[in-house]
Design an enzyme around this catalytic site. Structure first.
Site, mmCIF file in Angstrom:
data_model
loop_
_atom_site.group_PDB
_atom_site.id
_atom_site.type_symbol
_atom_site.label_atom_id
_atom_site.label_comp_id
_atom_site.label_asym_id
_atom_site.label_seq_id
_atom_site.Cartn_x
_atom_site.Cartn_y
_atom_site.Cartn_z
ATOM 1 N N LYS A 113 -8.125 -7.529 -9.516
ATOM 2 C CA LYS A 113 -6.682 -7.549 -9.282
ATOM 3 C C LYS A 113 -5.983 -7.068 -10.534
ATOM 4 O O LYS A 113 -6.516 -7.218 -11.643
ATOM 5 C CB LYS A 113 -6.219 -8.980 -8.967
ATOM 6 C CG LYS A 113 -4.946 -9.039 -8.180
ATOM 7 C CD LYS A 113 -5.173 -8.787 -6.699
ATOM 8 C CE LYS A 113 -3.904 -8.850 -5.895
ATOM 9 N NZ LYS A 113 -4.189 -8.852 -4.451
HETATM 10 P P1 NAD Z 1 5.931 -7.617 -0.242
HETATM 11 O O1 NAD Z 1 6.419 -7.408 -1.614
HETATM 12 O O2 NAD Z 1 5.921 -6.487 0.737
HETATM 13 O O3 NAD Z 1 6.750 -8.821 0.471
HETATM 14 C C1 NAD Z 1 6.908 -10.086 -0.098
HETATM 15 C C2 NAD Z 1 7.952 -10.836 0.750
HETATM 16 O O4 NAD Z 1 8.060 -12.184 0.286
HETATM 17 C C3 NAD Z 1 9.348 -10.231 0.666
HETATM 18 O O5 NAD Z 1 9.956 -10.295 1.939
HETATM 19 C C4 NAD Z 1 10.065 -11.151 -0.306
HETATM 20 O O6 NAD Z 1 11.469 -11.150 -0.127
HETATM 21 C C5 NAD Z 1 9.446 -12.468 0.103
HETATM 22 N N1 NAD Z 1 9.585 -13.524 -0.882
HETATM 23 C C6 NAD Z 1 9.509 -13.448 -2.228
HETATM 24 N N2 NAD Z 1 9.745 -14.643 -2.770
HETATM 25 C C7 NAD Z 1 9.957 -15.500 -1.748
HETATM 26 C C8 NAD Z 1 10.260 -16.875 -1.663
HETATM 27 N N3 NAD Z 1 10.399 -17.621 -2.748
HETATM 28 N N4 NAD Z 1 10.389 -17.417 -0.429
HETATM 29 C C9 NAD Z 1 10.263 -16.666 0.676
HETATM 30 N N5 NAD Z 1 9.992 -15.348 0.663
HETATM 31 C C10 NAD Z 1 9.851 -14.788 -0.541
HETATM 32 O O7 NAD Z 1 4.469 -8.235 -0.405
HETATM 33 P P2 NAD Z 1 3.294 -8.259 0.667
HETATM 34 O O8 NAD Z 1 2.416 -7.084 0.435
HETATM 35 O O9 NAD Z 1 3.834 -8.529 2.035
HETATM 36 O O10 NAD Z 1 2.468 -9.527 0.147
HETATM 37 C C11 NAD Z 1 2.799 -10.859 0.529
HETATM 38 C C12 NAD Z 1 1.604 -11.746 0.237
HETATM 39 O O11 NAD Z 1 0.472 -11.269 0.973
HETATM 40 C C13 NAD Z 1 1.136 -11.804 -1.226
HETATM 41 O O12 NAD Z 1 0.609 -13.084 -1.464
HETATM 42 C C14 NAD Z 1 0.025 -10.776 -1.269
HETATM 43 O O13 NAD Z 1 -0.886 -11.013 -2.327
HETATM 44 C C15 NAD Z 1 -0.605 -11.024 0.082
HETATM 45 N N6 NAD Z 1 -1.427 -9.932 0.616
HETATM 46 C C16 NAD Z 1 -0.908 -8.674 0.786
HETATM 47 C C17 NAD Z 1 -1.718 -7.682 1.330
HETATM 48 C C18 NAD Z 1 -1.188 -6.311 1.632
HETATM 49 O O14 NAD Z 1 -1.932 -5.510 2.205
HETATM 50 N N7 NAD Z 1 0.061 -5.990 1.329
HETATM 51 C C19 NAD Z 1 -3.050 -7.951 1.656
HETATM 52 C C20 NAD Z 1 -3.529 -9.245 1.480
HETATM 53 C C21 NAD Z 1 -2.708 -10.228 0.967
#
Ligand code: NAD
Length: 424
Positions: A113
């Site tokens: 990561k």
């Molecule tokens: P992103 O940046 O696209 O979205 C994050 C979302 O969370 C946004 O809508 C943001 O406004 C919201 N957010 C931030 N702080 C917040 C809070 N305090 N309360 C509520 N909402 C809040 O990120 P993403 O890619 O969707 O990733 C989200 C999670 O999923 C992370 O933990 C990431 O590690 C995990 N993840 C992502 C992927 C991927 O393919 N993108 C894969 C596996 C895991």
């Protein structure tokens, strides 16, 4: 012991959360301590301070990391996060989760990561590009299609991946699409990658609902986070007939017991100036804390770590939690959820659809032959379904929750590989 910050708010360490589950699974498996000692800690931690010229001509230094947790199953794989919360323990935990995740879905990658401590919303496109290129240059000895393959995570997208491909290709003197995944389609990306994590969350939700005998049309769901994972999970879970009663993002939650129009919410975010739900009128405003405790059947935390804690776990009403985010539940909260008999589909299984399709993207880059979206989705759904069934069967075999079962599946696989490969 829970540490509190100056305002009295409890602070959790995701690395400790990871290691506690690791130790529990290791003891159940009876894994030899010498192998456990190798896998508890990262293989490599690279820290860098990258100087970047800002638009106003000043130079700022950004704290940046790349942690490679394991390369036992193959080249390491894992996203890059741009956030002010980035710290080395968080990146170490996220890197280890990538190792376990790849093992759970049988993808031949290790775990890694990366992160840069910055607020991407306060940076111009030019500044983001310079930061990303400087980071790539700094990590040029770590990255590589057969060594370590980044992808997007919180705060990064296909655009950052395009800059990494370009910078890395210049450094290596030849085009190198396979150095990252989650790229734009036109630059060697895969069809289905953008939706892959949310799609995997939907497949996991569907599988868990079948185990619990839940009828989708009589089921309600709350989704926290409305970025890549949250919005697509909400859209696809709604498409299987479940009513999404609340969604949220950094601006707060939006509750509608008659059901949120998810497609409308997605369109609203796309059109809004700052790409958030701020001002969305499809539901009554609730706080993110209240959102987690709303009456519903399924809760999908898809924002960030440490959202379900000993402070709120006892008030959660959902029967099923499907973890779209990485590390949304602390180790202490696991026990409370188990006592309440809530089924938790853990992050290292539920959100593994993303890395599965990242692997497909890497395979397509190496083949120079691109699959249809139908083929990508069909294969990814099959992988996710098989992984769910395997973890569920393991949880029954050892009489443990699905999280510890997923760690058992992963640890067993990585430790067996480590034993065969040997050491110095
Ligand atoms: P992103 O940046 O696209 O979205 C994050 C979302 O969370 C946004 O809508 C943001 O406004 C919201 N957010 C931030 N702080 C917040 C809070 N305090 N309360 C509520 N909402 C809040 O990120 P993403 O890619 O969707 O990733 C989200 C999670 O999923 C992370 O933990 C990431 O590690 C995990 N993840 C992502 C992927 C991927 O393919 N993108 C894969 C596996 C895991």
């Amino acid at each position: 012991m829970t540490v509190v910050n100056q305002s009295g708010v409890p602070q959790y360490n995701p690395l400790e959360s990871m290691q506690r589950r690791f130790d529990e699974a290791k003891d159940i498996l009876g894994l030899d301590e010498q192998f456990a000692n190798v896998l508890r800690v990262p293989d490599k931690v690279v820290a860098a301070n990258i100087p970047v010229t800002m638009d106003d001509g000043t130079i700022r230094v950004f704290e940046a990391y790349r942690v490679v947790h394991s390369v036992h199953l193959g080249p390491s794989k894992g996203g890059i996060r741009y956030s002010l919360d980035v710290n080395v323990d968080e990146v170490k935990a996220l890197a280890a989760w990538m190792t376990w995740k790849c093992a759970v879905v049988n993808v031949p990658f290790g775990g890694a990561k990366g992160g840069i401590k910055c607020d991407p919303r306060c940076l111009s496109k030019g500044e983001l590009e310079r930061i990303t290129r400087a980071y790539t240059l700094s990590m040029r000895h770590v990255f590589g299609p057969d060594k370590d393959i980044p992808a997007p995570d919180m705060g990064t997208s296909a655009q950052e991946m395009a800059w990494i491909v370009d910078e890395f290709s210049k450094i290596s003197g030849h085009n190198s699409y396979a150095v990252v995944t989650g790229k734009p389609l036109i630059l060697g990306g895969s069809l289905g990658r953008v939706e892959a994590t949310g799609r995997g969350v939907m497949v996991s939700t569907r599988s868990a609902m079948a185990k619990l005998g839940m009828n989708p049309t009589k089921t309600t769901c709350v989704v926290q986070g409305f970025g890549n994972v949250g919005s697509i999970s909400a859209k696809l879970i709604a498409q299987i007939g479940v009513k999404i009663v609340a969604i949220s993002d950094v601006t707060g939650g939006y509750f509608n017991e008659d059901g949120i129009d998810v497609e409308k919410a997605i369109a609203y975010v796309e059109q809004s100036e700052n790409k958030t739900l701020e001002g969305f009128e499809g539901g009554v405003k609730v706080s993110n804390e209240e959102l987690l405790e709303l009456p519903c059947d399924i809760l999908v935390p898809a924002a960030m770590e440490d959202q379900i804690t000993p402070e709120n776990a006892s008030r959660i009403k959902a029967k099923l939690i499907v973890e779209g985010a990485n590390g949304p539940t602390t180790a202490e909260a696991d026990h409370i959820l188990n006592e309440k008999k809530i089924l938790v589909v853990p992050d290292i299984l539920a959100n593994a659809g993303g890395v599965t399709v990242s692997y497909f993207e890497w395979v397509q880059n190496r083949l120079g032959y691109y699959w249809t979206e139908e083929r990508v989705n069909r294969r990814a759904d099959r992988v996710m379904k098989q992984a769910f069934d395997n973890v569920y069967a393991t949880s029954e075999k050892y009489s443990v929750d699905m999280r510890i079962a997923a760690y058992i599946v992963a640890l067993d696989k990585v430790a067996s590989t480590l034993k065969l490969r040997g050491s110095f």
